[in-house]
Design a protein around this motif. Structure first.
Motif, mmCIF file in Angstrom:
data_model
loop_
_atom_site.group_PDB
_atom_site.id
_atom_site.type_symbol
_atom_site.label_atom_id
_atom_site.label_comp_id
_atom_site.label_asym_id
_atom_site.label_seq_id
_atom_site.Cartn_x
_atom_site.Cartn_y
_atom_site.Cartn_z
ATOM 1 N N ASN A 1 9.444 7.318 5.624
ATOM 2 C CA ASN A 1 8.570 7.044 4.483
ATOM 3 C C ASN A 1 9.359 6.603 3.249
ATOM 4 O O ASN A 1 8.823 5.896 2.387
ATOM 5 C CB ASN A 1 7.712 8.255 4.163
ATOM 6 N N ALA A 2 10.599 7.009 3.148
ATOM 7 C CA ALA A 2 11.418 6.588 2.011
ATOM 8 C C ALA A 2 11.726 5.092 2.069
ATOM 9 O O ALA A 2 12.005 4.470 1.047
ATOM 10 C CB ALA A 2 12.704 7.389 1.971
ATOM 11 N N LYS A 3 11.674 4.524 3.263
ATOM 12 C CA LYS A 3 11.991 3.104 3.437
ATOM 13 C C LYS A 3 10.752 2.274 3.758
ATOM 14 O O LYS A 3 10.867 1.072 4.030
ATOM 15 C CB LYS A 3 13.016 2.931 4.562
ATOM 16 N N ASN A 4 9.574 2.901 3.770
ATOM 17 C CA ASN A 4 8.338 2.189 4.145
ATOM 18 C C ASN A 4 8.503 1.470 5.484
ATOM 19 O O ASN A 4 8.057 0.326 5.654
ATOM 20 C CB ASN A 4 7.944 1.189 3.061
ATOM 21 N N PHE B 1 0.854 -1.177 0.000
ATOM 22 C CA PHE B 1 0.000 0.000 0.000
ATOM 23 C C PHE B 1 0.894 1.234 0.000
ATOM 24 O O PHE B 1 2.103 1.141 0.189
ATOM 25 C CB PHE B 1 -0.945 0.006 1.210
ATOM 26 N N MET B 2 0.271 2.408 -0.209
ATOM 27 C CA MET B 2 1.025 3.664 -0.236
ATOM 28 C C MET B 2 1.334 4.074 1.198
ATOM 29 O O MET B 2 0.550 4.732 1.865
ATOM 30 C CB MET B 2 0.213 4.739 -0.930
ATOM 31 N N PHE B 3 2.499 3.664 1.668
ATOM 32 C CA PHE B 3 2.881 3.851 3.070
ATOM 33 C C PHE B 3 2.753 5.303 3.496
ATOM 34 O O PHE B 3 2.257 5.591 4.588
ATOM 35 C CB PHE B 3 4.318 3.354 3.259
ATOM 36 N N ASN B 4 3.175 6.229 2.661
ATOM 37 C CA ASN B 4 3.195 7.636 3.068
ATOM 38 C C ASN B 4 1.811 8.270 3.083
ATOM 39 O O ASN B 4 1.666 9.445 3.419
ATOM 40 C CB ASN B 4 4.150 8.436 2.194
ATOM 41 N N MET B 5 0.792 7.517 2.749
ATOM 42 C CA MET B 5 -0.578 8.034 2.780
ATOM 43 C C MET B 5 -1.323 7.623 4.052
ATOM 44 O O MET B 5 -2.454 8.058 4.273
ATOM 45 C CB MET B 5 -1.351 7.519 1.570
#
Length: 117
Positions: A74-77, A27-31
């Motif tokens: 967020n760059a590394k989830n 999924f879009m981790f940063n969301m």
């Protein structure tokens, strides 16, 4: 497929420290806000700490406030939980999940934290 992989648990003495990691995918981790939960033997799963999607807001259970610090990259989830001044009652399996108020139905295996003298 949403997936969470927790790591970093172990056995420490009271007063010790551990750093947990949560690797997320599917999924879009940063969301999404993210959260740490734990389940102690014989108890219900409880929310330990949560962090907003951009890490601008965080929140802690009263029992861990000022001892635990939640963070994320967020760059590394990946999400982290720095646990200091550990107590016997922190013994539990720790899980991560997404969401600020409601967790998803997808749970990882968790990572065991044991605080023992």
């Amino acid at each position: 497929q949403v997936r969470f992989v927790e790591s970093g648990g172990g056995t420490v003495q009271p007063g010790g420290s551990l750093r947990l990691s949560c690797s997320a995918s599917g999924f879009m981790f940063n969301m999404y806000a993210m959260a740490w939960y734990r389940r102690a033997p014989g108890k219900e799963r409880e929310l330990v700490a949560r962090i907003s999607n951009a890490a601008l807001r965080s929140d802690y259970a009263g029992s861990v406030k000022d001892r635990f610090t939640i963070s994320r990259d967020n760059a590394k989830n990946t999400m982290y939980l720095q646990m200091n001044s550990l107590k016997l009652e922190d013994t539990a399996v720790y899980y991560c999940n997404r969401g600020w108020t409601t967790a998803s139905d997808d749970w990882g295996q968790g990572t065991q934290v044991t605080v023992s003298s």
